[in-house]
Design an enzyme around this catalytic site. Sequence first.
Site, PDB file in Angstrom:
ATOM      1  N   ARG A   1       0.860  -1.178   0.000  1.00 55.87           N
ATOM      2  CA  ARG A   1       0.000   0.000   0.000  1.00 55.87           C
ATOM      3  C   ARG A   1       0.897   1.228   0.000  1.00 55.87           C
ATOM      4  O   ARG A   1       1.925   1.258   0.710  1.00 55.87           O
ATOM      5  CB  ARG A   1      -0.919   0.028   1.233  1.00 55.87           C
ATOM      6  CG  ARG A   1      -2.086  -0.959   1.184  1.00 55.87           C
ATOM      7  CD  ARG A   1      -3.121  -0.580   0.126  1.00 55.87           C
ATOM      8  NE  ARG A   1      -4.266  -1.465   0.131  1.00 55.87           N
ATOM      9  CZ  ARG A   1      -4.390  -2.552  -0.644  1.00 55.87           C
ATOM     10  NH1 ARG A   1      -3.424  -2.892  -1.475  1.00 55.87           N
ATOM     11  NH2 ARG A   1      -5.484  -3.285  -0.607  1.00 55.87           N
TER      12      ARG A   1
ATOM     13  N   GLU B   1      -3.089   7.581  -4.201  1.00 55.20           N
ATOM     14  CA  GLU B   1      -3.546   6.961  -5.436  1.00 55.20           C
ATOM     15  C   GLU B   1      -4.864   7.558  -5.916  1.00 55.20           C
ATOM     16  O   GLU B   1      -5.736   7.759  -5.070  1.00 55.20           O
ATOM     17  CB  GLU B   1      -3.742   5.459  -5.181  1.00 55.20           C
ATOM     18  CG  GLU B   1      -2.900   4.616  -6.098  1.00 55.20           C
ATOM     19  CD  GLU B   1      -2.822   3.184  -5.631  1.00 55.20           C
ATOM     20  OE1 GLU B   1      -3.714   2.420  -6.004  1.00 55.20           O
ATOM     21  OE2 GLU B   1      -1.869   2.864  -4.900  1.00 55.20           O
TER      22      GLU B   1
ATOM     23  N   HIS C   1      -0.922   0.061  -9.768  1.00 53.06           N
ATOM     24  CA  HIS C   1      -1.524  -0.916  -8.847  1.00 53.06           C
ATOM     25  C   HIS C   1      -1.970  -2.190  -9.582  1.00 53.06           C
ATOM     26  O   HIS C   1      -3.175  -2.495  -9.635  1.00 53.06           O
ATOM     27  CB  HIS C   1      -2.701  -0.285  -8.083  1.00 53.06           C
ATOM     28  CG  HIS C   1      -2.956  -0.934  -6.756  1.00 53.06           C
ATOM     29  ND1 HIS C   1      -3.415  -0.259  -5.663  1.00 53.06           N
ATOM     30  CD2 HIS C   1      -2.820  -2.219  -6.347  1.00 53.06           C
ATOM     31  CE1 HIS C   1      -3.562  -1.089  -4.637  1.00 53.06           C
ATOM     32  NE2 HIS C   1      -3.207  -2.303  -5.029  1.00 53.06           N
TER      33      HIS C   1
HETATM   34  C1  DGY Z   1      -5.261  -6.249  -2.729  1.00 53.03           C
HETATM   35  O1  DGY Z   1      -5.895  -7.281  -2.951  1.00 53.03           O
HETATM   36  O2  DGY Z   1      -5.203  -5.764  -1.591  1.00 53.03           O
HETATM   37  C2  DGY Z   1      -4.532  -5.618  -3.865  1.00 53.03           C
HETATM   38  O3  DGY Z   1      -3.977  -4.406  -3.572  1.00 53.03           O
HETATM   39  C3  DGY Z   1      -5.392  -5.564  -5.104  1.00 53.03           C
HETATM   40  O4  DGY Z   1      -5.494  -6.859  -5.533  1.00 53.03           O
END
Ligand code: DGY
Length: 323
Positions: A237, A266, A284
Site C-alpha cells: 500500500r 492513489e 496498482h
Molecule cells: C489487494 O488485494 O489488496 C490488492 O492491492 C489488489 O489486488
Amino acid sequence: MSKVYVTRKVPQSALDMFDGKVDWDVNPDDRVLDRDELLAAVADVDGLLPLLTDAIDAELFDAAPNLKIVANYAVGYNNIDVDEATKRGVLITNTPGVLTETTADLTWALLMSIARRIVEGDRFMRADKYVGWAPLLLLGSDVFGKTLGIVGIGQIGQAVARRAMGFNMKVLYSDMFQLAPVAEQLLNAEKVEMDELLQRADYVTMHVPLMEETHHLIGAEQFDMMKDDAYLINASRGPVIDEVALVEALANNKIKGAALDVFEDEPLMKPGLGDLDNVVVIPHLGSATIETRTSMANLAVNNILNFLGGDAPLTPVNPEVIG
Ligand code: DGY
C-alpha cells in the site's frame, strides 16, 4: 430474495453465480462511484461487493441498514472500518490466498525492471537513441547473490522469498512473526530488526498491510539507514512509504532506485516522482492477471452466497460477528 450490490464490474463469470440466488446489481460504468452514488446504491442491500477504492465506514453503514456482509474485492481491507462493522454486526471478508503468487510475481517484475533498467531501456529504444552495443550503456545492478530485505513475511512476503531461492539470494526479513526454522533454512532467511534489514539489504521490498503502525514505516530516517546503492520495491500500500521523503531520497541519490505499484495518494503521484529516471511506476497491478482477478471475484461472490445462504463464509476478516 437477498439484495446484493457490486460497486464496479468484475469478471462476469463470477457475477453469473449470483443469478437465481440473490437479486443483484452492478455499477454499469467502469469507474469508481462517487460518494452519493455509493450511499444511494447501498440503501436496501444485504450484501455489498466493494473495491479497495470504496470507503466503507460508519456513514455507509448508516446508509445501509440491512447490510449483513461486505465482501471486499482485495486482500487488503484498509478501506474498511472493521471495528465499526463488527460493532454493527456486519461481516467483512477479503480475498487472501488467491492473489499471493501473482502479487509475488509482480514484485519480482518490479525488482528486475528497476535493477536492470528495463523501462529506461524501452524508452531509449522508442526514442531511437540506440546506435549500437556499448560497454557502458544503461548499466544496472546484479540481482543474483544479493541480499533481499522483506518487510512483512506474510503469505506474499514468503512467496517473494521463495522466488529469491532461484537467484541464490540471502533473505533478511522483519516481522513480529518468525518463520519455522526449517522454512528459514530452506529460504536462506534470517529474521532481523527492521533497522538492520535496511542497513544490510540490497533490495528492500514491502509486504505489510496498511494500518496505523505501518503508515510511513519508511521515511527520511529509514532512507538514511539504507545503502546508497539499494533499491526499494513496494507492491503493498502506498502510505507505508513517505512518498515525499522518497522523492527526496531518489533525487539526492540516497538510494539507487525504487519500483512502485502503489502510491500514497492513489491515483496521484507526489510531485517530482514521475520526473525521475531511477524509478519505475505502474498503476496498482499486483493482482492484475485474468486468472487471479477471476479467482478474487469467485471468492468474493462465494463469500456472499455462502453467508447469505446460511453457510460459513470462506475468508472472514471479523469472524467474531458470526460467533
Ligand atoms: C489487494 O488485494 O489488496 C490488492 O492491492 C489488489 O489486488
